[in-house]
Design an enzyme around this catalytic site. Sequence first.
Site, PDB file in Angstrom:
ATOM      1  CE1 TYR A  77      31.291 -16.562  37.835  1.00 15.74           C
ATOM      2  CE2 TYR A  77      33.178 -15.074  37.871  1.00 15.74           C
ATOM      3  CZ  TYR A  77      31.906 -15.417  38.305  1.00 15.74           C
ATOM      4  OH  TYR A  77      31.245 -14.603  39.183  1.00 15.74           O
ATOM      5  CG  PHE A 129       9.883   2.334  29.947  1.00 15.57           C
ATOM      6  CD1 PHE A 129       8.823   2.061  29.100  1.00 15.57           C
ATOM      7  CD2 PHE A 129      10.533   1.268  30.551  1.00 15.57           C
ATOM      8  CE1 PHE A 129       8.418   0.753  28.850  1.00 15.57           C
ATOM      9  CE2 PHE A 129      10.133  -0.040  30.296  1.00 15.57           C
ATOM     10  CZ  PHE A 129       9.084  -0.300  29.448  1.00 15.57           C
ATOM     11  CB  THR A 130       7.094   0.688  33.593  1.00 15.22           C
ATOM     12  OG1 THR A 130       7.771  -0.115  32.615  1.00 15.22           O
ATOM     13  CG2 THR A 130       5.726   1.073  33.056  1.00 15.22           C
ATOM     14  CG  ASP A 220      15.683   3.303  27.275  1.00 15.47           C
ATOM     15  OD1 ASP A 220      16.191   2.407  26.560  1.00 15.47           O
ATOM     16  OD2 ASP A 220      14.712   3.094  28.027  1.00 15.47           O
ATOM     17  CE  LYS A 263      12.155  -4.088  25.295  1.00 19.26           C
ATOM     18  NZ  LYS A 263      12.607  -4.507  26.629  1.00 19.26           N
ATOM     19  NE  ARG A 387       2.862  -0.574  28.931  1.00 24.34           N
ATOM     20  CZ  ARG A 387       3.950  -1.054  29.547  1.00 24.34           C
ATOM     21  NH1 ARG A 387       5.126  -1.070  28.957  1.00 24.34           N
ATOM     22  NH2 ARG A 387       3.872  -1.518  30.762  1.00 24.34           N
ATOM     23  CG  PHE A 454       2.583  -2.954  34.104  1.00 21.11           C
ATOM     24  CD1 PHE A 454       3.321  -1.988  34.764  1.00 21.11           C
ATOM     25  CD2 PHE A 454       3.238  -3.804  33.234  1.00 21.11           C
ATOM     26  CE1 PHE A 454       4.691  -1.872  34.561  1.00 21.11           C
ATOM     27  CE2 PHE A 454       4.605  -3.698  33.014  1.00 21.11           C
ATOM     28  CZ  PHE A 454       5.335  -2.732  33.695  1.00 21.11           C
TER      29      PHE A 454
HETATM   30  N1  PM9 Z   1      10.207  -2.899  27.647  1.00 17.10           N
HETATM   31  C1  PM9 Z   1       8.251  -3.745  26.697  1.00 17.10           C
HETATM   32  O1  PM9 Z   1       7.455  -4.685  26.550  1.00 17.10           O
HETATM   33  C2  PM9 Z   1       9.442  -5.097  28.505  1.00 17.10           C
HETATM   34  C3  PM9 Z   1       8.335  -5.282  29.457  1.00 17.10           C
HETATM   35  S1  PM9 Z   1       7.486  -3.867  30.069  1.00 17.10           S
HETATM   36  C4  PM9 Z   1       8.505  -3.375  31.394  1.00 17.10           C
HETATM   37  O2  PM9 Z   1       8.168  -2.693  26.057  1.00 17.10           O
HETATM   38  C5  PM9 Z   1      12.464   0.629  27.404  1.00 17.10           C
HETATM   39  C6  PM9 Z   1      12.154   1.745  26.473  1.00 17.10           C
HETATM   40  C7  PM9 Z   1      11.766  -0.556  27.353  1.00 17.10           C
HETATM   41  C8  PM9 Z   1      12.069  -1.596  28.277  1.00 17.10           C
HETATM   42  C9  PM9 Z   1      11.328  -2.775  28.331  1.00 17.10           C
HETATM   43  C10 PM9 Z   1      13.124  -1.372  29.209  1.00 17.10           C
HETATM   44  C11 PM9 Z   1      13.494  -2.427  30.194  1.00 17.10           C
HETATM   45  C12 PM9 Z   1      13.767  -0.172  29.218  1.00 17.10           C
HETATM   46  N2  PM9 Z   1      13.437   0.802  28.314  1.00 17.10           N
HETATM   47  O3  PM9 Z   1      12.721  -5.406  29.867  1.00 17.10           O
HETATM   48  O4  PM9 Z   1      14.536  -4.937  31.467  1.00 17.10           O
HETATM   49  O5  PM9 Z   1      10.820  -0.687  26.437  1.00 17.10           O
HETATM   50  O6  PM9 Z   1      15.103  -5.637  29.179  1.00 17.10           O
HETATM   51  O7  PM9 Z   1      14.178  -3.427  29.556  1.00 17.10           O
HETATM   52  C13 PM9 Z   1       9.340  -3.900  27.622  1.00 17.10           C
HETATM   53  P1  PM9 Z   1      14.124  -4.944  30.057  1.00 17.10           P
END
Ligand code: PM9
Length: 463
Positions: A77, A129-130, A220, A263, A387, A454
């Site tokens: 833990y 970014f979303t 980011d 990523k 997008r 989306f």
């Molecule tokens: N990006 C993508 O498919 C995941 C789903 S869409 C919300 O591109 C950036 C630049 C991203 C990103 C996620 C996140 C969030 C932050 N910044 O999905 O929470 O491309 O790990 O990261 C998606 P998490």
Amino acid sequence: MDVQRKKRSWAEPYKIKVVEPLKVTTREERQRALTEAGYNTFLLRSEDVYIDLLTDSGTNAMSDYQWAGMMLGDEAYAGSRNFYHLEEAVQKYYGYKYLVPTHQGRGAEHIISQILIKPGMFVPGNMYFTTTRLHQELAGGTFVDVIIDEAHDPANEHPFKGNVDLNKLEALVKRVGADKIPYITIGVTVNMAGGQPVSMENLRAVRQFCQKHKIRVILDATRAVENAYFIQARENGYQLKSIAGILKEMCSYSDGATMSGKKDLLVNIGGFLALNDWDVFEEARNMVVVYEGLHTYGGLAGRDMEAMARGIEESVQQDHIRARIGQIEYVGEKLRAAGVPIVLPVGGHAIFLDAKRFLPHVKQVEFPAQTLAAELYLESGIRSMERGIVSAGRNKETGDHYYPKLELVRLTFPRRVYTQAHCDVTVEAVEEVFDRRSSIKGLKMVYEPKYLRFFQARFERLA
Ligand code: PM9
């Protein structure tokens, strides 16, 4: 006799050890699946998908080195050895002092937004970014786009379309005052602009400007390794520098970073918040126990942290990143040659089809990119992502849609997953949809969730 040889092609720097069968469906089956999914590719079942280009997020293939690391998961833990390995890797490759693991990127975005943003503040960024913008808004902030104009033009071939426009940033400081700006978010690369990079020169200039005005810089860093590759390929003075060296220099111009490890870092789950400032770190370390988990696991299993630590090491290898981006360039060149409108230059993680030019007869309120993503699935079983106006959401003040200049469909390539033959099939499928584009009709939205619409919105075909 000397023979002038042609340049050799590059090839993937790995061979395949485990395979996962793909299912080919009929057009009737796909029509049924698409109707059930409300014309939203996020709502399709993955077993109904042939080539899955929805996202590069968490869809990467891990190496044998990473899988071996999974067996070394220390599932204590508190104080797992994998946390310390991850912390070491982040310090070594990203250069930040302090690490807070999170279950994925938005966990880190949530924490940093809640700590630094107070209601009424403004958060500039190089295109929204979303999830990032939503967390800023939920903390009471207002996002302000300060990316260069070229980023909003899909045909403009500026080599660093992710750059911050310092005049826009300065205008914001003049308008609202630096004390109303807790930090600037710099996406490297910029996902919504087409995976476009930021130059080192620009990062340095933003740092200088922000230091003068006492504004923090938060990267980011989700695809920072891909950004480092573009700096090496395109910016003077960086051709002979290593990816690891470039990455560390990029981070040195910031105070911290949010990271979706799903990523660049070649894992299926994981993220972190990395910081240099002890006071902010202390608050973040305290907050993470409320929302994610103890500060030495942040919502992750020990094995996930180990896989991510090992992924960091692999992500900066030159042959890996060259092949990663080489695959995207390969698809981009073929589509460009076929006359299909795409965002140029081709970015780091995906090809972005320009739906406005692809389907010029479909109005933006009829969701051209959503329509095109649905049509590509119907044609071929290939899943992509909208997008455009759907992703952009609504203005929280007026309630109206945001109308982004970019209306794109993203063909996103997971790392180390698909072969060149999959790329060829993808290009052919896009070409076929392109050939019958004039007969394609738009969509209407019939269900709209409140946040990040989306993901779950539903659509029907217009009569
Ligand atoms: N990006 C993508 O498919 C995941 C789903 S869409 C919300 O591109 C950036 C630049 C991203 C990103 C996620 C996140 C969030 C932050 N910044 O999905 O929470 O491309 O790990 O990261 C998606 P998490």
